[in-house]
Write an enzyme that holds these catalytic residues in place. Structure first.
Site, PDB file in Angstrom:
ATOM      1  N   LYS A 114      21.944  41.803 134.395  1.00 47.76           N
ATOM      2  CA  LYS A 114      20.690  41.477 135.061  1.00 47.76           C
ATOM      3  C   LYS A 114      20.423  42.581 136.079  1.00 47.76           C
ATOM      4  O   LYS A 114      21.281  42.882 136.913  1.00 47.76           O
ATOM      5  CB  LYS A 114      20.811  40.127 135.768  1.00 47.76           C
ATOM      6  N   TRP A 143      15.121  34.529 132.954  1.00 46.97           N
ATOM      7  CA  TRP A 143      14.363  33.352 133.435  1.00 46.97           C
ATOM      8  C   TRP A 143      14.377  33.232 134.963  1.00 46.97           C
ATOM      9  O   TRP A 143      14.209  32.140 135.502  1.00 46.97           O
ATOM     10  CB  TRP A 143      14.878  32.056 132.799  1.00 46.97           C
ATOM     11  N   HIS A 144      14.579  34.356 135.652  1.00 50.09           N
ATOM     12  CA  HIS A 144      14.586  34.316 137.118  1.00 50.09           C
ATOM     13  C   HIS A 144      13.284  34.886 137.677  1.00 50.09           C
ATOM     14  O   HIS A 144      13.264  35.460 138.757  1.00 50.09           O
ATOM     15  CB  HIS A 144      15.787  35.102 137.666  1.00 50.09           C
ATOM     16  N   TYR A 145      12.193  34.762 136.940  1.00 53.89           N
ATOM     17  CA  TYR A 145      10.915  35.327 137.408  1.00 53.89           C
ATOM     18  C   TYR A 145      10.466  34.620 138.687  1.00 53.89           C
ATOM     19  O   TYR A 145      10.777  33.457 138.907  1.00 53.89           O
ATOM     20  CB  TYR A 145       9.840  35.270 136.311  1.00 53.89           C
TER      21      TYR A 145
END
Ligand SMILES: *[C@@H]1O[C@H](CO)[C@@H](O)[C@H](O)[C@H]1NC(C)=O
Ligand SMILES: *[C@@H]1O[C@H](CO)[C@@H](O)[C@H](O)[C@H]1NC(C)=O
Ligand SMILES: *[C@@H]1O[C@H](CO)[C@@H](O)[C@H](O)[C@H]1NC(C)=O
Ligand SMILES: *[C@@H]1O[C@H](CO)[C@@H](O)[C@H](O)[C@H]1NC(C)=O
Ligand SMILES: *[C@@H]1O[C@H](CO)[C@@H](O)[C@H](O)[C@H]1NC(C)=O
Ligand SMILES: *[C@@H]1O[C@H](CO)[C@@H](O)[C@H](O)[C@H]1NC(C)=O
Ligand SMILES: *[C@@H]1O[C@H](CO)[C@@H](O)[C@H](O)[C@H]1NC(C)=O
Length: 567
Positions: A399, A501-503
């Site tokens: 990430k 999915w950490h937007y």
């Protein structure tokens, strides 16, 4: 000593009975919450001290906390996670995530960049869909946000008491951990929630039976007589009033139930509790800016183009949207791997975090379909081979922290159920691309490490694996190179970018909300969720989002009641 044993037992029994009694008197047990019902059963008009829009990762702890002293309404557009085996079981992680049905707990969307993504549509939010990793924010995040350290600590612990567990690392995860240490992601910090450089094991929201616990479980802390949770309640608009010279203030919401009937909820008139209550938007990084825009707060030009009356020209609403790039390498394994989601992380000094999962349904995850008669015999053979190889495999990913690259969000139309158009501009800034390359090199190192050697076929070179992964990842970026063979890490990062999915962003602190998360320019309205973030906290945001819900619940209660205690 033995003489005292019976007395100790009796004392313990009395104490346990007392505690049990206390708990039952003040709370409901999940999933049989008496305060939860479908919105179709709600009255046409009702009044509350606080109205929270979004029963997600931040909204649930916030509602539970405020309900101790106030009358709280929590509106959730999705259903309950309880009883859904796909959500409960670790092994069916990909079932929920890839369920594209119209009422799926995972609403899929595709960013304008062409990357497939998911937003939660269920009570408990992203904690019902994610890989479960639980770890605190980096100290820098907490400092920049200006949060009170003691209350941050207590709020994290409040969450941990009911839904965080220590994972048991088995063979494959242990090999990845040892590989990280071998390539120098040091020191080894063992099991800890703290964000520190090196390799560590974090917490997980899956218990020892691999059952998921979610933010909806935090509603056990609620005062049942202070809380109403409505499911399948979609908010269409926040209502405002302007009185005399004072600022415009939020005072109600319009929402529709599952049958399409309209309801209104308003803030109660001034009570013995002093000032007016508030409306809190906790609808997530896509939902929160979307709802502000639908309610007349946003860039004037954009509002006019949608035919929405401008209440407040706020150019920053929908700006600063960011999604941390995830890039992975899939590794078929000659030795059996366990089914595992993220359990550990390599926190490197190179702007990248390394996490790994194994044994999941990769065929479903990558959306592979069994070949049909339309394809040539060669491609059919190669597709079947790949599917076969994914039956026992793991995946190591990096990430990119931050990220530095940001984009923006706009609405397509005025339908609150539709996904907004969002552009994240992955790797627009060279710094992000460099971080990805750094991360990929560390993953290559882990794959080649001695510690990992039992889990990679000796004849599979890293280049073969990169090539295989490149052909698995199906994003639809317009700028994607059409080469089917690995060329360079730089091209690989761009072409195989997916989401972790950490937007976040869209209602950022300092731009749309102040440091108390109050929306600038209007009264009685706050946004408390990931849309306020400038950067993604720590390696994974869920712990911090739940902490923030609890933290702000305590802050708001103290502010209104003139209290100072932190529990
Ligand atoms: C919840 O209610 C159902 C049905 O009444 C019951 O079977 C179940 O045991 C209850 N669960 C808990 C945790 O009380
Ligand atoms: C579980 O997942 C499968 C596959 O995505 C889906 O078809 C099914 O409807 C899901 N079940 C529930 C209860 O959501
Ligand atoms: C918060 O907790 C950590 C350990 O969990 C500790 O090191 C730190 O000193 C605590 N900070 C405060 C302000 O209590
Ligand atoms: C593939 O099968 C379908 C249905 O079985 C048939 O209609 C189609 O003509 C076939 N295509 C080829 C290229 O054989
Ligand atoms: C390596 O060996 C495995 C197992 O025999 C096989 O499935 C795979 O295709 C081989 N890889 C390459 C690059 O030939
Ligand atoms: C890749 O192929 C697609 C479809 O054929 C095309 O639209 C796109 O421009 C190509 N991309 C590049 C970078 O050449
Ligand atoms: C890369 O993968 C593609 C598609 O599976 C294959 O056609 C190609 O030969 C591979 N190249 C290498 C160098 O392995």
């Amino acid at each position: 000593m033995e003489v005292f044993e019976p007395w100790r037992l009796i004392l313990a029994a009395v104490l346990a009975g007392f505690l049990h009694f206390q708990v039952l008197c003040t709370s409901d047990v999940a999933p049989n919450y008496t305060f939860m019902q479908e919105a179709t059963k709600a009255p046409a008009v009702a009044y509350y001290d606080y109205i929270i829009i979004g029963g997600g990762t931040a909204g649930c702890p916030l509602a539970a906390t405020l309900s101790q002293n106030f009358r709280v309404l929590l509106l959730e557009r999705g259903g309950s996670p309880y009883g859904n085996q796909n959500i409960t079981n670790l092994a069916t992680f990909t079932n929920t995530l890839t369920d594209k049905s119209p009422t799926s707990p995972a609403q899929s969307f595709v960013s304008e960049d062409g990357v497939v993504n998911t937003r939660a549509r269920v009570l408990g939010g992203g904690t019902c869909l994610n890989a479960g990793f639980y770890t605190h924010a980096d100290p820098e995040f907490v400092q920049k946000a200006g949060l009170d350290l003691d209350l941050v600590n207590r709020s994290y612990r409040w969450v941990e008491k009911v839904m965080v567990f220590e994972p048991q690392l088995r063979q494959w995860q242990s090999a990845v951990r040892d590989g990280l240490l071998e390539v120098g992601v040091l020191p080894y910090n063992g099991y800890t929630f703290e964000h520190i450089y090196g390799t560590k094991v974090g917490g997980t929201i899956f218990d020892k039976d691999n059952h998921r616990h979610t933010a909806a479980d935090l509603l056990q802390y609620a005062n049942p007589s202070g809380l109403t949770v409505l499911l399948y309640a979609t908010v269409h608009r926040i209502l405002f009033k302007t009185k005399g010279q004072s600022k415009t203030a939020a005072h109600g919401v319009i929402f529709k139930d599952g049958a399409g009937n309209e309801h209104r909820a308003y803030l109660s008139k001034e009570t013995d509790k002093g000032s007016m209550g508030e409306i809190i938007v906790s609808a997530g990084a896509l939902g929160s800016p979307q709802l502000l825009i639908l309610s007349g707060i946003g860039p004037a030009q954009h509002l006019k183009s949608l035919g929405i009356k401008v209440l407040l020209d706020q150019p920053w609403v929908g700006q600063g949207m960011a999604d941390n790039p995830l890039n992975v390498i899939v590794v078929p394994s000659p030795s059996p791997v366990e089914i595992s989601l993220a359990q550990q992380v390599g926190i490197t000094r190179l702007g990248t975090y390394i996490e790994a999962i194994s044994g999941i349904d990769f065929v479903r995850f990558f959306g592979l379909t069994t070949p049909t008669n339309e394809t040539t015999p060669e491609t059919t053979k190669s597709a079947l081979e790949t599917i076969e190889r994914l039956q026992n495999a793991g995946m190591i990913g990096e990430k990119t922290i931050g990220p530095v690259s940001t984009g923006y969000l706009k609405l397509r139309n005025r339908n609150p159920d539709d996904n907004p158009m969002v552009t994240f501009n992955y790797f627009k800034e060279p710094e992000d691309l460099q971080r990805c390359i750094n991360g990929m090199k560390i993953i290559e190192g882990v794959i080649k490490s001695k510690a990992f050697s039992n889990f990679r076929y000796p004849n599979d070179t890293v280049e073969t694996l990169l090539n295989m992964t490149q052909n698995l990842v199906k994003n639809i970026q317009p700028q994607r190179s059409n080469a089917s063979t690995f060329e360079s890490l730089e091209q690989y990062c761009k072409d195989t970018v997916v989401t972790i999915w950490h937007y976040h962003g869209g209602c950022q602190v300092g731009r749309v909300v102040d440091h108390q998360y109050r929306v600038l320019g209007v009264d009685s309205l706050r946004v408390i969720d990931g849309s306020t973030f400038i950067d993604s906290p720590g390696t994974n945001p869920q712990a911090t989002l739940m902490m923030l819900g609890r933290y702000m619940g305590i802050k708001m209660r103290n502010e209104r009641l003139g209290r100072y205690d932190l529990d």
